[in-house]
Structures are given as C-alpha cells and as structure tokens.
Design a protein around this motif. Structure first.
Motif, PDB file in Angstrom:
ATOM      1  N   LYS A 140      43.289  41.230  35.250  1.00  0.00           N
ATOM      2  CA  LYS A 140      42.863  39.829  35.365  1.00  0.00           C
ATOM      3  C   LYS A 140      44.041  38.935  35.736  1.00  0.00           C
ATOM      4  O   LYS A 140      45.126  39.043  35.172  1.00  0.00           O
ATOM      5  N   HIS A 141      43.826  38.043  36.683  1.00  0.00           N
ATOM      6  CA  HIS A 141      44.923  37.256  37.266  1.00  0.00           C
ATOM      7  C   HIS A 141      45.657  36.406  36.221  1.00  0.00           C
ATOM      8  O   HIS A 141      46.888  36.295  36.266  1.00  0.00           O
ATOM      9  N   SER A 172      36.853  47.303  39.841  1.00  0.00           N
ATOM     10  CA  SER A 172      37.142  45.872  39.794  1.00  0.00           C
ATOM     11  C   SER A 172      36.832  45.202  41.132  1.00  0.00           C
ATOM     12  O   SER A 172      36.753  45.851  42.167  1.00  0.00           O
ATOM     13  N   ASN A 173      36.690  43.895  41.067  1.00  0.00           N
ATOM     14  CA  ASN A 173      36.487  43.100  42.276  1.00  0.00           C
ATOM     15  C   ASN A 173      37.852  42.734  42.838  1.00  0.00           C
ATOM     16  O   ASN A 173      38.583  41.930  42.262  1.00  0.00           O
ATOM     17  N   THR A 231      38.884  40.941  45.211  1.00  0.00           N
ATOM     18  CA  THR A 231      39.143  39.563  45.639  1.00  0.00           C
ATOM     19  C   THR A 231      39.506  38.649  44.475  1.00  0.00           C
ATOM     20  O   THR A 231      40.150  37.618  44.670  1.00  0.00           O
ATOM     21  N   THR A 232      39.100  39.021  43.264  1.00  0.00           N
ATOM     22  CA  THR A 232      39.399  38.184  42.102  1.00  0.00           C
ATOM     23  C   THR A 232      40.499  38.759  41.225  1.00  0.00           C
ATOM     24  O   THR A 232      40.934  38.103  40.278  1.00  0.00           O
ATOM     25  N   THR A 233      40.933  39.995  41.505  1.00  0.00           N
ATOM     26  CA  THR A 233      41.972  40.612  40.675  1.00  0.00           C
ATOM     27  C   THR A 233      43.226  40.920  41.495  1.00  0.00           C
ATOM     28  O   THR A 233      44.185  40.158  41.479  1.00  0.00           O
TER      29      THR A 233
END
Length: 397
Positions: free
Chosen positions: A227-228, A190-191, A193-195
């Motif tokens: 996922k946020h 996963s990335n 910075t976005t999760t």
C-alpha cells in the motif's frame, strides 16, 4: 361467528399448524384445511441442500483427497455445493492433463475449494496458457499455481496482463519479470495502478536509478506492491536515517522497515547496545547491512555470543561487518571459524584477519583461499570444515 369458533375448536390437533381456508355456503362457514405450499418448498430446499452437502463432502474426500474435516469445512464455509460430478471432474481432468499430481490437485482444492465450480476452458486454461506464453516452464507453472491457486481468480485483462506489462516496463526483460512472479505470485493479485506504480514513481522522483528500482522489484516484489501510504512512511524514515536513494542499500532499508514495526526495530537496536554497540554504531551497522535487523533476537544473541565470547572477536569488529550476523551459525560461521582457528594457530594467516574476510566470500572463494591453498600444510582442514573433526583452537585478536 359462532359456527367459526365451533369449527376451530373441533379441528384435530394435527391441523393446528395448517392454514385455514373459508368457503361460505348457505350462510355457514365451512372450514377447509390445506398444507402450506411455502412449508413444502422450504422443506424440499433443505433436503436438496443437505444432499448437495453430502455429495460435495463425499466427492472432496474420494476424488480430491481431502480429509473429512477439510471436506466438511469446504462444503460449509465456501458453499462448494454440487449434485453431479461433471463440472468438478472437468476441473480435475484439466489439472491432470497439464501435469499436476494428485497431491498438488488436493492442495489446490483445499486452499481454493470454489475452483471446482470454475469453467475449465474459459476460466482456468487461459491462465495456464498465458503463463506458458511468457516463458514459465511446465514445472515452474505447476509449482506457482499449486502454491497460489488464487491466481486462477485474477481477471486476465483487468489485472494480470496490466500488472505483467507494467513490471516489464520497469524490469525491461521477461526473465526478471518471471523471477518476480516466482518469488511473489500473490503480488500479482494487487492492483498495480494503486500500489506498485505510485511506489515506483516516488523512487524515481527521489533519484533512485533504474538498477536500484529493479533490485527492489525483483528481490522484494511484495514490498514493491505494498500500500502506497505504508511505502511513503518507510521511505520517509529511511531518508531521515541518512540513506542515499542512489544506492541499493536505500531500498534494502525500505524493505526491512516494511517488514518490521518501529518498536521491533528499536528492540533490536537495544539488543545490539547490550553487546557493546553505541547508538551510532548500531545505526552505522544498519546502514551497512539493513538485513542485520531482520534476524531474530535469538539468532543475534547466539551469533554474537559465539563470535565475541567463544571466538574472541571484538564487538566493534562485528559492527563494521554486520552482514555476518545474517549468516547461518551452524552451516557457515562455525565451520569457517574452525578452519581459520587452525590457520591462525599455525601462523599461516595474519592475526589481524578481519571477520568479513573469510565469512563473507562465496563458498568457492573460501575453499580456494583458506582450505585448498593450505591442504599440503594442514591435510585435516577439509575434514574440519566439513565438521568431521574439531579444531580445538581459539582465535585471539
């Protein structure tokens, strides 16, 4: 024009699929037939592709240990086509040199066939060396990569290293980062910075202490990387139920809700109500031990049936100790209850003994308090505990 028509009619059947070229000499059209260069090219390409498929399938079977079906699927769906063994051989040799067994290599290729086309020195070896540099042992490295070969696809600079560095900034020590990596290697795909980053920021904003955040990341990395928007929804539900962000049970509840859809949770609550729990009791049980909702309905039913109907424990008693529902019925609940049945029958322990008193302790503490302590009075206790004898008693509370 007449000459052209006559010439076309006189063409043999075999030339009907050829292109026609025309030369004009002395006022007449002369027909010149020639085979299409494009058709020849397409035919050659098709034969070359068939050869690649045939070679790749044979290689996957003979050198990688794949079944015929798996090899065909790999060569077709993953476009793993090659005509010489040099590159795939170099990939297999790299794995062997680093301690991977034939079975583990076969598993890697089956899961990720395109790895055979990788550059061993530029793509594969740097990932192996990085994992070793952060403290992953050889055996752990082999286990992690053979079960999660997609880690080889990660870009070190853009994905893996930033993820590792961020997780270390949360957990502070390499040992905990390695625990996280071993528990959920795929989370590193996963990335960050976005999760994980926004998820951690939300917990900090709510006042969750570092120890609670560390508990979530170390024990439930997949949920920490989720996922946020889903994470925010779960946090909102947990807060509505009255969980305190300052306590570890707060993130325990979050991970339960992330693993279960709302209808499933409501179904579990209804099941507990059929065992005599009110809505408030069920919610209180969830707040004491969120994981009690993760047990399957079959597991809940069997455990409640044993404790309530066979042992005679009040359902309300179990609601006050809901963590016992998550324990193994065969390996822990039944053996320990069998020992306690004998001790109660002989008057060696109090009748008001709570179910959590003997089901929740560690193995060592249980043996010390309920088996070794009474071995002189009841020599058969250890055999009963190990399932070699039946107690034949019933607990009455």
């Amino acid at each position: 024009m007449f000459g052209f028509l006559c010439s076309r009619q006189l063409l043999p059947l075999k030339h009907r699929r050829t292109h026609l070229g025309f030369l004009q000499q002395n006022g007449f059209f002369i027909v010149k037939s020639f085979t299409s260069v494009g058709s020849l090219s397409e035919s050659n390409e098709k034969r070359d592709e068939e050869k690649k498929h045939s070679f790749a399938v044979s290689y996957l079977i003979n050198s990688c240990g794949l079944s015929t079906k798996s090899a065909i699927l790999a060569s077709q769906s993953h476009l793993v086509l090659f005509q010489s063994p040099e590159r795939p051989d170099s990939v297999l040799n790299l794995f062997k040199e680093n301690g991977f067994s034939n079975a583990q290599i076969s598993k890697i290729v089956r899961m990720h066939p395109l790895i055979l086309l990788s550059d061993p020195e530029k793509t594969l070896l740097p990932k192996i060396e990085l994992l070793r540099s952060v403290g992953v042992s050889s055996s752990e490295l082999i286990t992690i990569l053979s079960s999660n070969p997609f880690l080889f696809k990660i870009n070190l600079k853009k994905r893996f290293i930033p993820s590792y560095d961020f997780i270390k900034s949360v957990l502070l020590v390499d040992e905990k980062v390695l625990t996280t990596l071993k528990r959920s290697p795929r989370a590193f795909l996963s990335n960050v910075t976005t999760t994980m980053a926004p998820n951690i920021a939300l917990l900090r904003q709510l006042g969750a202490p570092p120890s609670t955040i560390s508990f979530l990341v170390t024990n439930f990395p997949s949920e920490a990387f989720i996922k946020h928007t889903k994470f925010v929804e779960a946090v909102h539900q947990v807060r509505e139920m009255g969980f305190d962000p300052m306590k570890t049970v707060f993130v325990l509840a979050i991970q339960v809700l992330l693993k279960m859809k709302k209808p499933k949770l409501e179904s579990k609550l209804e099941l507990y109500k059929r065992w005599g729990w009110s809505k408030d009791m069920a919610l209180a049980a969830f707040k004491r031990s969120p994981n009690c909702m993760l047990s399957s309905e079959e597991k809940i039913t069997k455990t409640m049936d044993f404790l309530v109907n066979k042992i005679g424990w009040p359902s309300a008693n179990i609601a006050r100790n809901p963590s016992v529902i998550t324990l193994s019925l065969e390996n822990k609940i039944i053996p320990r209850c069998s020992v306690v049945q004998i001790l109660l029958a002989k008057g060696l322990v109090k009748n008001n003994l709570g179910v959590g008193t003997f089901l929740r302790p560690t193995e060592r503490i249980f043996l010390e308090k309920f088996v070794i302590k009474f071995q002189d009075d009841v020599p058969e206790l250890l055999n009963v505990y190990q399932g070699k004898m039946s107690s034949g008693c019933r607990i009455s509370v």
